[in-house]
Design an enzyme around this catalytic site. Sequence first.
Site, PDB file in Angstrom:
ATOM      1  N   GLY A   1       2.750   2.172  10.892  1.00 40.05           N
ATOM      2  CA  GLY A   1       3.792   3.196  10.805  1.00 40.05           C
ATOM      3  C   GLY A   1       4.476   3.526  12.113  1.00 40.05           C
ATOM      4  O   GLY A   1       5.156   4.547  12.214  1.00 40.05           O
TER       5      GLY A   1
ATOM      6  N   GLU B   1      -6.798   4.861   7.815  1.00 41.95           N
ATOM      7  CA  GLU B   1      -6.519   6.263   7.464  1.00 41.95           C
ATOM      8  C   GLU B   1      -7.705   6.898   6.742  1.00 41.95           C
ATOM      9  O   GLU B   1      -7.963   8.092   6.884  1.00 41.95           O
ATOM     10  CB  GLU B   1      -5.232   6.332   6.615  1.00 41.95           C
ATOM     11  CG  GLU B   1      -4.007   6.079   7.486  1.00 41.95           C
ATOM     12  CD  GLU B   1      -2.818   5.458   6.760  1.00 41.95           C
ATOM     13  OE1 GLU B   1      -2.806   5.436   5.522  1.00 41.95           O
ATOM     14  OE2 GLU B   1      -1.907   4.981   7.470  1.00 41.95           O
TER      15      GLU B   1
ATOM     16  N   SER C   1       3.474  -2.174  10.367  1.00 38.64           N
ATOM     17  CA  SER C   1       4.915  -2.266  10.643  1.00 38.64           C
ATOM     18  C   SER C   1       5.533  -3.609  10.256  1.00 38.64           C
ATOM     19  O   SER C   1       6.465  -4.074  10.915  1.00 38.64           O
ATOM     20  CB  SER C   1       5.199  -1.930  12.113  1.00 38.64           C
ATOM     21  OG  SER C   1       4.860  -0.584  12.384  1.00 38.64           O
TER      22      SER C   1
ATOM     23  N   HIS D   1      -9.596   1.171   5.061  1.00 35.46           N
ATOM     24  CA  HIS D   1      -8.312   1.442   5.720  1.00 35.46           C
ATOM     25  C   HIS D   1      -8.513   2.466   6.836  1.00 35.46           C
ATOM     26  O   HIS D   1      -9.287   3.418   6.686  1.00 35.46           O
ATOM     27  CB  HIS D   1      -7.295   1.955   4.694  1.00 35.46           C
ATOM     28  CG  HIS D   1      -5.892   1.912   5.227  1.00 35.46           C
ATOM     29  ND1 HIS D   1      -5.419   2.836   6.126  1.00 35.46           N
ATOM     30  CD2 HIS D   1      -4.888   1.019   5.029  1.00 35.46           C
ATOM     31  CE1 HIS D   1      -4.175   2.525   6.443  1.00 35.46           C
ATOM     32  NE2 HIS D   1      -3.825   1.425   5.788  1.00 35.46           N
TER      33      HIS D   1
ATOM     34  N   ASN E   1       0.867  -1.177   0.000  1.00 35.32           N
ATOM     35  CA  ASN E   1       0.000   0.000   0.000  1.00 35.32           C
ATOM     36  C   ASN E   1       0.905   1.228   0.000  1.00 35.32           C
ATOM     37  O   ASN E   1       1.490   1.569   1.013  1.00 35.32           O
ATOM     38  CB  ASN E   1      -0.901  -0.023   1.247  1.00 35.32           C
ATOM     39  CG  ASN E   1      -1.743   1.239   1.373  1.00 35.32           C
ATOM     40  OD1 ASN E   1      -1.779   2.065   0.448  1.00 35.32           O
ATOM     41  ND2 ASN E   1      -2.422   1.397   2.499  1.00 35.32           N
TER      42      ASN E   1
ATOM     43  N   LYS F   1       0.147   4.271  -0.283  1.00 35.48           N
ATOM     44  CA  LYS F   1      -0.482   5.469   0.309  1.00 35.48           C
ATOM     45  C   LYS F   1      -0.205   6.689  -0.585  1.00 35.48           C
ATOM     46  O   LYS F   1      -0.259   6.551  -1.809  1.00 35.48           O
ATOM     47  CB  LYS F   1       0.014   5.656   1.744  1.00 35.48           C
ATOM     48  CG  LYS F   1      -0.156   4.364   2.564  1.00 35.48           C
ATOM     49  CD  LYS F   1       0.076   4.514   4.028  1.00 35.48           C
ATOM     50  CE  LYS F   1      -0.145   3.170   4.718  1.00 35.48           C
ATOM     51  NZ  LYS F   1      -0.025   3.233   6.151  1.00 35.48           N
TER      52      LYS F   1
ATOM     53  N   GLU G   1      -5.338  -4.838  10.491  1.00 37.28           N
ATOM     54  CA  GLU G   1      -4.299  -3.835  10.735  1.00 37.28           C
ATOM     55  C   GLU G   1      -4.622  -3.075  12.018  1.00 37.28           C
ATOM     56  O   GLU G   1      -5.431  -2.129  11.994  1.00 37.28           O
ATOM     57  CB  GLU G   1      -4.251  -2.828   9.581  1.00 37.28           C
ATOM     58  CG  GLU G   1      -3.944  -3.429   8.236  1.00 37.28           C
ATOM     59  CD  GLU G   1      -3.392  -2.383   7.262  1.00 37.28           C
ATOM     60  OE1 GLU G   1      -2.262  -2.549   6.824  1.00 37.28           O
ATOM     61  OE2 GLU G   1      -4.087  -1.387   6.977  1.00 37.28           O
TER      62      GLU G   1
HETATM   63  P1  13P Z   1       3.120   0.335   7.649  1.00 40.45           P
HETATM   64  O1  13P Z   1       3.601  -0.976   7.053  1.00 40.45           O
HETATM   65  O2  13P Z   1       3.894   1.515   7.173  1.00 40.45           O
HETATM   66  O3  13P Z   1       3.006   0.242   9.132  1.00 40.45           O
HETATM   67  O4  13P Z   1       1.627   0.573   7.089  1.00 40.45           O
HETATM   68  C1  13P Z   1       0.713  -0.457   7.163  1.00 40.45           C
HETATM   69  C2  13P Z   1      -0.489  -0.089   6.396  1.00 40.45           C
HETATM   70  O5  13P Z   1      -1.224   0.821   6.776  1.00 40.45           O
HETATM   71  C3  13P Z   1      -0.773  -0.827   5.164  1.00 40.45           C
HETATM   72  O6  13P Z   1      -2.063  -0.590   4.707  1.00 40.45           O
END
Ligand code: 13P
Length: 264
Positions: free
Chosen positions: A184, A102, A222, A100, A8, A10, A178
Amino acid sequence: MQTWVIGNWKQNPATSHEAGALVQGLLAAIDAKSAPIACQLMVAPSSIHLAAVSTQIKGTLLLAAAQDISAHSDSIGAYTGDCSAQQVADAGATWILLGHSERRQYHQESHEALIQKLSCALKQNLGVIFCIGETQAQYDDDQTLDVIDEQLSLIKDLLEQQLEIGNPLSERLLIAYEPVWAIGTGKVPTVAEVSATHQHIKQTLAGFSAELANISVLYGGSVNADNAQDFATDSMIDGALVGGASLKVESFLAIADAFGQNSE
Ligand code: 13P
């Protein structure tokens, strides 16, 4: 079971040139391998890079996913700023990330909006990677499974609507667990915690419909080259949804190798 490793991206990278270079690097590194990668690899670029990335990966083993679609129409309409499921499919996406954290956090995506997006995606024959997970406060309060049950109830609602969705849902649905606090942050739950949560997710889906008994459940938050192997060896963890580590060829492919070794 087939395993999946999905990057992903982003809101990265900053330029189409960098997106092109990342894909080129990935394809070259995959080509240079002595044995093929045994898991299914996918990348989810931002909408602005989706068409170019899809063209680059055409005919390779890489798949492309979109990061969002309009909730209002699966096709066309007066919805400034939106891209429809039909448009992202036309741009080359075969999958879509939905739910997601976010998007839930920064765009207030509600249960209702997510049902609309899910049905738009399925109408256009896109596969859906449905993301779920609890916040740090919910984890601390031992509410993880309650939160997950609430988020998964959307799939039940969708089944109850008995929409005309073409191919069976079982072939077009992946769940990505997740934990919001792991995204992150470099913090990860233990493999045993993830495994138990995935078992709960699988049982819940099987309870909704026998058709959903074998849905793959991916872990995200992560995941990196160092911890991927630990997650990959657990039979309940069918792949990874990777953020930061998917932006570097070496770490993304190291994660793919870890899950590839555990693919059947
Ligand atoms: P990270 O791997 O940067 O923690 O992000 C995970 C994520 O949100 C994947 O959709």
